[in-house]
Scaffold this motif. Sequence first.
Motif, short mmCIF file in Angstrom:
data_model
loop_
_atom_site.label_atom_id
_atom_site.label_comp_id
_atom_site.label_asym_id
_atom_site.label_seq_id
_atom_site.Cartn_x
_atom_site.Cartn_y
_atom_site.Cartn_z
N PHE A 293 85.51 40.52 53.44
CA PHE A 293 86.13 41.80 53.08
C PHE A 293 85.99 42.82 54.21
CE2 PHE A 293 85.95 45.76 50.30
CZ PHE A 293 87.32 45.76 50.05
N CYS A 297 87.00 46.86 54.37
CA CYS A 297 85.95 47.54 53.60
C CYS A 297 85.67 48.94 54.13
CB CYS A 297 84.66 46.70 53.63
SG CYS A 297 83.34 47.47 52.69
N LEU A 299 83.10 50.62 53.66
CA LEU A 299 81.67 50.80 53.91
C LEU A 299 81.14 49.82 54.97
CD1 LEU A 299 80.37 51.22 50.23
CD2 LEU A 299 81.12 52.97 51.84
N PHE A 301 79.71 47.91 58.11
CA PHE A 301 78.84 48.34 59.21
C PHE A 301 78.66 47.15 60.17
CE2 PHE A 301 74.89 46.45 57.49
CZ PHE A 301 75.29 46.21 56.19
N CYS A 304 78.26 43.37 59.13
CA CYS A 304 79.23 42.75 58.20
C CYS A 304 80.08 41.65 58.83
CB CYS A 304 80.11 43.83 57.57
SG CYS A 304 79.16 45.02 56.61
FE1 SF4 Z 1 81.67 45.83 52.84
FE2 SF4 Z 1 79.79 44.86 54.45
FE3 SF4 Z 1 79.42 44.80 51.80
FE4 SF4 Z 1 81.21 43.21 52.98
S1 SF4 Z 1 79.00 43.16 53.26
S2 SF4 Z 1 81.50 44.37 51.12
S3 SF4 Z 1 81.99 44.51 54.59
S4 SF4 Z 1 79.59 46.63 53.11
#
Ligand code: SF4
Length: 331
Positions: A293, A297, A299, A301, A304
Motif C-alpha cells: 500500500f 498510503c 502515512l 514512512f 514502508c
Molecule cells: Fe502505510 Fe507503511 Fe502502514 Fe503500509 S506499513 S499501511 S505504507 S504506514
Amino acid sequence: MSEIPVLQTQNLCKFFPVGRVGLFGPQRQVHAVDGVSLELQRGEILALVGESGCGKSTLVLTLLGLEHASSGTITFNGRDVTHLNGVGLKEMRRHIQMIFQDPFESLNPIMTIGEIVAEPLLVHGIGGSKAERLQRASQALEDAGLKPASNFINRRPHELSGGQRQRVVIAAALVLEPDVLLADEPVSMLDVSIRAEILNLLAELRDRRGVSVIYITHDLATAAYIADRVAVMYLGRIVEIGSAQEVLTNPTHPYTQALLSVIPVPNPRLRHKRTILQGDPPNPINLPSGCRFHPRCPLAFERCPQVDPQLMPVSNGHEAACLLVEPIQVE
Ligand code: SF4
C-alpha cells in the motif's frame, strides 16, 4: 458458534500466468489472491471489502472450485477440499452456493421461475419427481420472500422487477439447503430502495437457518449494515480483519481508514476529513516492494517500501497489517 469453522483457508494463493519477460525471462504472474488465511463460522456473515481488482471475487471463485488454488488449503467442515474434482467437487458445491451480482444476466430468460429454481435439484439428482422438485422450489421462493410462490412459479424473468429477480437467484441457491452462501456484490445492480430488503433477507437466512455468508462488496456502508465480521482486502491480501463493530469504529489500517472516510454522513455536524487515495491500485503483476500500500498510503514512512507487514493483533480478534500497528500480546 461452532468450534470447527464451516469454511477455512490457510495461506491460499491464486496466481494467473501472463507470459514471460522476453523469450527466456521469468514467468510473470497476476497475484490475484496472495496468502489469504481466514475462517468463516457457522451462522456468521463475513464481509470481504475492497476496491475492484483487489482479489475478493477471485477468492470466492477459488473457494467454490471454479478456479484452482495455486497453493495453500481450503477446508470445509474440517475436511480438505482444496483439490477436489469430479463427483467430490459437485457434492461440495451442493453445500456452498453462489449468488451472482447481476440478476438480469444470471437467469435463463426462456425458463419459468419454477424451472430455474428447481434446476439445481435436477443437476444434483435430488427431489424425486418433477412435482416434488417444484414443491421444493415453491418453498425456496417463499423462504426468499416471494410469497405466495404460486404467483411467481409460472412467470418468466422479464416479468419480474430487479429485486424480485435477485430473490429468485437467492431461492435457486437456497433450494439445495446449503451451509454457505457466497454473495458477490448481490445488491450493487439494484435500486437503492430495495438493497436493504435483500440485505435483510441475507441476515434473516443467517438467523433462521444458520446459513454462513461471505458477502463481497466494495461498499463499507452495506458491510456495516449486515456483517458480523469484516475483512478488508488490498492487492490480493487481507490487510485488516475483525468484528464489524471493531473494524468500522476503530479502523487501524490506513487503507480501511481511507475507505471509511469517504462514506457519506447525513449529519453535516458529524462530517470528518476525507482521505482521497491517489492513483489506482498498483499492477498486480509488478507488486510494490515492502508494504503493497506504500505508493498510495498517506502515512507511509521510510521503512514502508522495505518491510512487508503481516497481520498483527491490535485487540481481541482484530488484526491489521501495518508497520504502525503496536501489536498486543495474545494469550
Ligand atoms: Fe502505510 Fe507503511 Fe502502514 Fe503500509 S506499513 S499501511 S505504507 S504506514
